[in-house]
Design a protein around this motif. Structure first.
Motif, PDB file in Angstrom:
ATOM      1  N   LEU A 146       3.138  -1.558   5.906  1.00 34.65           N
ATOM      2  CA  LEU A 146       1.762  -1.967   6.214  1.00 34.65           C
ATOM      3  C   LEU A 146       1.001  -2.379   4.964  1.00 34.65           C
ATOM      4  O   LEU A 146       0.202  -3.312   4.983  1.00 34.65           O
ATOM      5  CB  LEU A 146       1.042  -0.806   6.913  1.00 34.65           C
ATOM      6  CG  LEU A 146      -0.402  -1.060   7.331  1.00 34.65           C
ATOM      7  CD1 LEU A 146      -0.459  -2.104   8.421  1.00 34.65           C
ATOM      8  CD2 LEU A 146      -1.060   0.217   7.788  1.00 34.65           C
ATOM      9  N   GLU A 147       1.255  -1.692   3.846  1.00 38.69           N
ATOM     10  CA  GLU A 147       0.490  -1.978   2.634  1.00 38.69           C
ATOM     11  C   GLU A 147       0.978  -3.239   1.930  1.00 38.69           C
ATOM     12  O   GLU A 147       0.392  -3.669   0.950  1.00 38.69           O
ATOM     13  CB  GLU A 147       0.528  -0.789   1.676  1.00 38.69           C
ATOM     14  CG  GLU A 147       1.894  -0.463   1.104  1.00 38.69           C
ATOM     15  CD  GLU A 147       2.658   0.548   1.942  1.00 38.69           C
ATOM     16  OE1 GLU A 147       2.440   0.604   3.169  1.00 38.69           O
ATOM     17  OE2 GLU A 147       3.496   1.268   1.362  1.00 38.69           O
ATOM     18  N   GLY A 148       2.054  -3.825   2.419  1.00 40.34           N
ATOM     19  CA  GLY A 148       2.530  -5.066   1.831  1.00 40.34           C
ATOM     20  C   GLY A 148       3.490  -4.832   0.683  1.00 40.34           C
ATOM     21  O   GLY A 148       3.716  -3.705   0.246  1.00 40.34           O
ATOM     22  N   SER A 161       0.811  -4.412  -3.443  1.00 41.28           N
ATOM     23  CA  SER A 161       0.737  -3.402  -2.393  1.00 41.28           C
ATOM     24  C   SER A 161      -0.665  -2.819  -2.364  1.00 41.28           C
ATOM     25  O   SER A 161      -1.223  -2.488  -3.403  1.00 41.28           O
ATOM     26  CB  SER A 161       1.755  -2.286  -2.661  1.00 41.28           C
ATOM     27  OG  SER A 161       3.049  -2.760  -2.422  1.00 41.28           O
ATOM     28  N   ALA A 162      -1.229  -2.672  -1.169  1.00 43.36           N
ATOM     29  CA  ALA A 162      -2.566  -2.099  -1.041  1.00 43.36           C
ATOM     30  C   ALA A 162      -2.474  -0.580  -1.133  1.00 43.36           C
ATOM     31  O   ALA A 162      -1.528   0.015  -0.632  1.00 43.36           O
ATOM     32  CB  ALA A 162      -3.191  -2.503   0.290  1.00 43.36           C
ATOM     33  N   LEU A 164      -2.954   2.884   0.121  1.00 39.97           N
ATOM     34  CA  LEU A 164      -3.276   3.417   1.455  1.00 39.97           C
ATOM     35  C   LEU A 164      -3.962   4.781   1.385  1.00 39.97           C
ATOM     36  O   LEU A 164      -4.548   5.222   2.354  1.00 39.97           O
ATOM     37  CB  LEU A 164      -2.007   3.512   2.299  1.00 39.97           C
ATOM     38  CG  LEU A 164      -1.527   2.177   2.872  1.00 39.97           C
ATOM     39  CD1 LEU A 164      -0.394   2.394   3.833  1.00 39.97           C
ATOM     40  CD2 LEU A 164      -2.640   1.428   3.567  1.00 39.97           C
TER      41      LEU A 164
END
Lengths: 190, 178
Positions: A146-148, A161-162, A164
């Motif tokens: 999800l965070e890339g 990456s985000a 989380l």
């Protein structure tokens, strides 16, 4: 012909091409083989007045075989009937395009290619539509986090990456107030 | 017959001349005519437009001249979600703005990525540009944007702009003076 009659006669028209029929809350869903797609699509478009392709979506059933499912939402403006077509395809297979039957399918199929990596055979211009050309991942596949993931296309775009921070924060089913249903930071022990 | 010579003191210009520091004059001019580059990327841009409209009237602060060319702008208001696809375009537009230039990160998305903890969204425009003012809110109300603009004006007012931008000339002037 009324919409009810049309739906009733569909089963006979499609004949052996129907793999399964589902009725749920007045919505009819037909499962077909991907090899029959173009034939069924032409029948729906030209003989059965399904002139409006509402949407095409795809589902990643990771771990199952075949892996992907594609869903076509059809609507007949003249008879006000909704019909859903489903088909399954494996990871290395391609689906026939329907962009010559419903021109709106052009961008829908590009989006599915962009997000899921499913290729459409015969599509006139199968490029990415949301992400940029050269982005190395297919973000809506199940294995994509999800965070890339970090990537780099010099002078075009980069990704990271985000953070989380213990998330993703999913709403818990409860009658508590939003602060407890949807925590914005999760205690580390959980 | 004595030649008529202009005196240093001329009553005609009295009241039309003021003495001030160069920095103070520059800062006064700059802070009161901040021309924004409206980098409207999402719903914050609607609030940015409301700020420019008559009820809130950003013209009261000298910042009503929205220039859609970066070459005529002083402050970039990043209003909205910066996706990775847009990120380098925003940076390129910022680089085309003439110095001195400022950046306002308007709203949660531009400041930190906001609710988009996602593969597609840059987690704060400060990863690419030097941000002067962050404004909280999702989206911020026009009053918040105006407050942010006033904060930026305060910051500009305290700048040693002349000395910072023309170090050699400053040094020469100081040498002459001493």
């Amino acid at each position: 012909m009324t919409g009810k009659e049309l739906l009733d006669s569909l089963g006979k028209l499609f004949g052996a091409k129907l793999q399964a029929t589902t009725e749920f809350r007045g919505e009819t869903t037909y499962t077909i083989l991907s090899s029959d797609l173009r034939e069924v699509a032409k029948l729906c478009r030209y003989d059965l007045s399904f002139d409006y392709l509402i949407d095409i979506t795809s589902i990643d059933n990771a771990g199952e075989e075949p892996r992907f499912e594609i869903v076509y939402e059809l609507y007949s403006m003249t008879l006000a009937v909704h019909l859903r077509l489903k088909l399954k395809i494996g990871e290395d297979e391609t689906v026939d395009t329907v962009s010559d039957i419903w021109p709106t399918a052009n961008w829908h199929e590009r989006e599915i290619y962009d997000m899921m990596g499913i290729k459409f055979k015969g599509h006139p211009d199968l490029r990415r539509i949301l992400m940029w050309d050269g982005y190395p991942f297919f973000p809506l596949r199940k294995e994509f986090p999800l965070e890339g993931l970090p990537s780099e296309m010099p002078d075009v775009a980069f990704t990271k990456s985000a953070p989380l921070e213990g998330g993703p924060f999913v709403t818990q089913p409860s009658t508590a107030i939003a602060k407890f249903r949807e925590p914005r930071a999760r205690p580390p022990e959980l | 017959m004595a030649e008529q010579r202009a005196t240093a003191y001329d009553s005609k210009v009295e009241g039309n001349v003021i003495f001030t520091r160069l920095d103070a004059a520059f800062n006064w001019v700059r802070k009161n005519s901040l021309w924004p580059m409206p980098m409207g990327l999402a719903c914050c841009a609607i609030e940015l437009m409301a700020t420019a409209a008559s009820r809130f009237d950003i013209a009261r602060f000298g910042a009503e001249v929205m220039r859609f060319s970066p070459r005529q702008c002083d402050v970039m208001i990043v209003a909205g979600t910066v996706t990775y696809k847009m990120a380098l375009a925003v940076k390129r537009i910022y680089e085309q703005m003439p110095e001195p230039k400022y950046v306002i990160a308007m709203g949660a998305c531009a400041s930190t990525g906001g609710m988009y903890r996602s593969y597609a969204v840059l987690q704060g425009i400060d990863q690419l540009l030097p941000v002067d003012v962050y404004i909280s809110g999702c989206p911020p109300r026009p009053e918040a944007l105006l407050a942010g603009l006033m904060k930026l004006q305060e910051k500009i007012d305290g700048e040693k702009s002349f000395a910072a931008q023309k170090p050699e000339l400053t040094k020469r002037l100081l040498d002459v003076a001493t």
